[in-house]
Design a protein around this motif. Sequence first.
Motif, PDB file in Angstrom:
ATOM      1  N   ARG A  63       4.775   5.681  14.918  1.00 49.57           N
ATOM      2  CA  ARG A  63       4.453   4.296  14.521  1.00 49.57           C
ATOM      3  C   ARG A  63       5.459   3.816  13.470  1.00 49.57           C
ATOM      4  N   PRO A  64       6.740   3.791  13.757  1.00 49.66           N
ATOM      5  CA  PRO A  64       7.730   3.449  12.733  1.00 49.66           C
ATOM      6  C   PRO A  64       7.581   2.037  12.189  1.00 49.66           C
ATOM      7  N   ASP A  65       7.023   1.133  13.000  1.00 50.74           N
ATOM      8  CA  ASP A  65       6.860  -0.250  12.546  1.00 50.74           C
ATOM      9  C   ASP A  65       5.771  -0.377  11.489  1.00 50.74           C
ATOM     10  N   LYS A  66       4.939   0.640  11.327  1.00 47.28           N
ATOM     11  CA  LYS A  66       3.872   0.620  10.330  1.00 47.28           C
ATOM     12  C   LYS A  66       4.254   1.321   9.027  1.00 47.28           C
ATOM     13  N   VAL A  67       5.491   1.855   8.968  1.00 45.24           N
ATOM     14  CA  VAL A  67       5.917   2.623   7.793  1.00 45.24           C
ATOM     15  C   VAL A  67       7.083   1.909   7.112  1.00 45.24           C
ATOM     16  N   ASN A  68       6.813   1.363   5.935  1.00 43.74           N
ATOM     17  CA  ASN A  68       7.865   0.757   5.117  1.00 43.74           C
ATOM     18  C   ASN A  68       8.841   1.823   4.634  1.00 43.74           C
ATOM     19  N   GLY A  69       8.298   2.948   4.225  1.00 44.57           N
ATOM     20  CA  GLY A  69       9.124   4.032   3.718  1.00 44.57           C
ATOM     21  C   GLY A  69       8.277   5.228   3.361  1.00 44.57           C
ATOM     22  N   VAL A  70       8.946   6.283   2.910  1.00 49.20           N
ATOM     23  CA  VAL A  70       8.255   7.503   2.504  1.00 49.20           C
ATOM     24  C   VAL A  70       8.707   7.855   1.098  1.00 49.20           C
ATOM     25  N   PRO A 126       3.273  -2.866   6.849  1.00 47.64           N
ATOM     26  CA  PRO A 126       3.847  -1.524   6.687  1.00 47.64           C
ATOM     27  C   PRO A 126       3.511  -0.924   5.318  1.00 47.64           C
ATOM     28  N   VAL A 127       3.236   0.377   5.324  1.00 46.97           N
ATOM     29  CA  VAL A 127       2.828   1.089   4.120  1.00 46.97           C
ATOM     30  C   VAL A 127       3.896   2.107   3.727  1.00 46.97           C
ATOM     31  N   ILE A 128       3.762   2.620   2.521  1.00 47.33           N
ATOM     32  CA  ILE A 128       4.595   3.723   2.045  1.00 47.33           C
ATOM     33  C   ILE A 128       3.757   4.997   2.105  1.00 47.33           C
ATOM     34  N   LEU A 129       4.289   6.022   2.752  1.00 57.33           N
ATOM     35  CA  LEU A 129       3.616   7.314   2.815  1.00 57.33           C
ATOM     36  C   LEU A 129       4.124   8.202   1.679  1.00 57.33           C
ATOM     37  N   VAL A 147       0.832  -1.201   0.000  1.00 52.69           N
ATOM     38  CA  VAL A 147       0.000   0.000   0.000  1.00 52.69           C
ATOM     39  C   VAL A 147       0.866   1.250   0.000  1.00 52.69           C
ATOM     40  N   ILE A 148       0.551   2.164  -0.912  1.00 51.36           N
ATOM     41  CA  ILE A 148       1.097   3.524  -0.883  1.00 51.36           C
ATOM     42  C   ILE A 148      -0.047   4.452  -0.496  1.00 51.36           C
ATOM     43  N   VAL A 149       0.070   5.109   0.640  1.00 54.06           N
ATOM     44  CA  VAL A 149      -0.965   6.053   1.070  1.00 54.06           C
ATOM     45  C   VAL A 149      -0.686   7.373   0.363  1.00 54.06           C
TER      46      VAL A 149
END
Length: 391
Positions: A224-231, A187-190, A155-157
Amino acid sequence: MTSLLLPRSDGGFVEHELAAPGNWPEPDSPLRTRVAYAAAHVVPRTLGENVPGAPADIDWDSTLAYRRRIWSYGLGVAEAMDTAQRGMGVGWAQAAELIRRSAAEARAAGGVIAAGAGTDQLDLAGLPAGRSGLDAVLAAYREQLEVVAGSGATVIVMASRALAAVARSAEDYAEVYGALLDEADAPVILHWLGPMFDPSLTGYWGSEDVAVATETFLEIIRARPDKVNGVKVSLLDAEHEIALRQALPDGVRLYTGDDFNYPELIVGEGADHSDALLGIFAAIYPAASAAIQALDRDDPDSARSILDTTEPLGRHIFEAPTFHYKTGIAFLSWLNGHQPGFSLAGGLHAGRSVPHLAEVLRLADHAGLLLDPDLAAGRMRQFLAVNGVRA
């Protein structure tokens, strides 16, 4: 070799002799040292009503074939992003079908895919203010997140025009993104898209001051760093990206979205480098793959040389007004035989001038990215003729 008379913006012409294409071997093993996604465009159906204001009528065979080429070079596909004209001809109904079809194609091809979840099913004109507006944004995001996650894509938000319209503070952004991250199963990409790509996103994260907005962005990630794959950051500011990259929590990647400065950002300095999620990679995927293959061989000088050769093309395709960059990507796709006609959904192929597109050909040739020079020359002559260009 084949030569062409190409029009210049001053009304004159320049003779250009086409060179042989670059040597772009497909990798024989997965790319290792960078995670790289190409944000791919969609090919419209040649006889479809792809006119301004009409929903996209997509040529599925050509669109999916283009993605298979990207995967064959070891890159991932970033699906249904702004390069695919989200909110610019491709609405949520078409985007959902695109995500499902591409994710299925990725499974069959063994390709990596991430896909954008946004809020573009909302009618901005009818969006309520205040609490009700934020609730509507959350509901829209949740609907799209379910489709992307259900497809198997990362997922890319995506940045939300609707959230930018209803949010009144940094706290509103933190509330919406915090809720989405709490609910994410993986984990998602923001995605932070700057106003040069979409003016309606001015002031995202609650401030037009980039430093203030960056701190809000980081606070959301740090919570929530564990929920973020990357930005994925598209602000076209290399210094800002480097500083943000160094401020991210351990394990959170920075996927550069800087289509101007990507060579220095991707090669970086040792361990301090960006990964990539780029629209320009949809145009230069053979060279992008070759550069990462060089990095995998511990040859950063060759990687930088390859990417530097493509940078003038990237800067030209993405020049202001930047949101018309899709025109150049589709034009190069057509020159290389990846689509039957030069067109975009919503009539956006009219977004650049004839001299601009002639320069796309010249710079692509300089970078070795005209894969069949004779085909490209023939199509360029047809394009010039139909546009009334006589040398």
